[in-house]
Design an enzyme around this catalytic site. Sequence first.
Site, PDB file in Angstrom:
ATOM      1  N   LYS A 110       1.035  -1.188  -0.098  1.00 11.31           N
ATOM      2  CA  LYS A 110       0.089   0.051   0.098  1.00 11.31           C
ATOM      3  C   LYS A 110       0.985   1.107  -0.195  1.00 11.31           C
ATOM      4  O   LYS A 110       2.035   1.212   0.366  1.00 11.31           O
ATOM      5  CB  LYS A 110      -1.173  -0.059   1.039  1.00 11.31           C
ATOM      6  CG  LYS A 110      -2.399   0.637   0.976  1.00 11.31           C
ATOM      7  CD  LYS A 110      -3.291  -0.216  -0.031  1.00 11.31           C
ATOM      8  CE  LYS A 110      -4.447   0.385  -0.059  1.00 11.31           C
ATOM      9  NZ  LYS A 110      -5.525  -0.391  -0.911  1.00 11.31           N
ATOM     10  N   GLY A 111       0.443   2.369  -0.505  1.00 14.48           N
ATOM     11  CA  GLY A 111       1.148   3.464  -0.517  1.00 14.48           C
ATOM     12  C   GLY A 111      -0.008   4.707  -0.233  1.00 14.48           C
ATOM     13  O   GLY A 111      -1.060   4.704  -0.247  1.00 14.48           O
TER      14      GLY A 111
END
Length: 423
Positions: A110-111
């Site tokens: 995830k970012g």
Amino acid sequence: MIPTNIYADPAYDMACEQFRLLADYLNLDSNIRQRMLHPKRAVAVSLPIHHDDGSIEVFTGYRVQHHLALGPTKGGVRFHPAVSLGEVAALSMWMSWKCALTGLPYGGAKGGVSVDPTRLSIRELERLSRRYMQEMIPFVGIHTDIIGPDMGTNEQVMAWFMDTYSVYKGYSVPEIVTGKPVAVGGTAGRREATGRGVVYLIERALNLLGMRPDGCTAVVQGFGNVGSVTALGLAHRDNIRVLGISDAAGAFYNSRGIDVWAADRHMAKNGSLAGFDGGEQIPPGELLTLQCDILVPAAIEGVITERNAAKLKCRILAEAANGPTTPAADLILFERWNEIFVIPDILCNAGGVIVSYFEWVQGLQQFFWNETEITDKLFRILEQAFAAMIKRARDAKIPHRMSAMAIGVERVVAAKNSRGLFP
């Protein structure tokens, strides 16, 4: 032991607690627990950009890759003011279990960027998007980590990501991101995939419970991409009356049913539900406890807690958001298992990553399927995962979330054990 204080965040605490409960149930060895709990890699970067007026502002961006045991990592990037390293780490962990549950050859990632994208001009948003991708280039790749959209990002942001990476490589690399426009290698049906998956699983739950969709009612908390597609699908496919909807601007209720098509047009024109006249505005906290057959939390994590879990008045809880239910609320919901049928988030919102997988494969092979084929493949994978979750829950007499997580976690554990530990 790796220090976990860098991930301090309620969402990460919740993800860890869910895993600990599951690990106790599976009686996992302490050594494998440590390897499963801590992300493989976490990156924080500063993102200075020029505003249109010439001033410079520095934003903070993150990327967390949870594990690489099953293949490259996969996960979206969200642009939201509340983004933190801990939240991103939690989302990467949930993505790991989601991919394993549905049989995708991915680890979770995830970012995010801590920013309110609505206060940026289109040119400022492009600068920020390109700067984020530029900083991520050393850590991502088509066989390392593939990026997709999430809250606050869209097809256009993905196109900027792809172009930035492609300029760096010197040739077009469409498979580095998913959720991009069809014109640059995206796949038909990606934008609607998560919402369509939610609708399909709600229909399966209704069928399992012996409930006819026609005449049922629903409440959708969060009228963004996922929530709006879900609401439109429930109304159009199943003639379900949507009583309530909400977004950051407010919550709206109409006992006769919200005109979800009018709400969707309002969102497209205004960017939020502010000023929507298709229902009575109510306190947002009341939306989740409205009397309905189907409750769809499709916004942010941690909205169903020990304070309101006992007050839910739905028959089906379809978790379209990531981590909407806290572990304390889970205990209450399990006591109400014969009242509330839970479709846990790692299954309920898996449609997006499943179709992202299809997009990635199509990009690698330069061979494309049409939307009908994509949707059929999506529903087949969801059906397999749903059936496996229900069977395990019934056989072991455990909650649906624990059943879904157990399937996913066991697959990751098996991969890690098979590969061993290097060096």
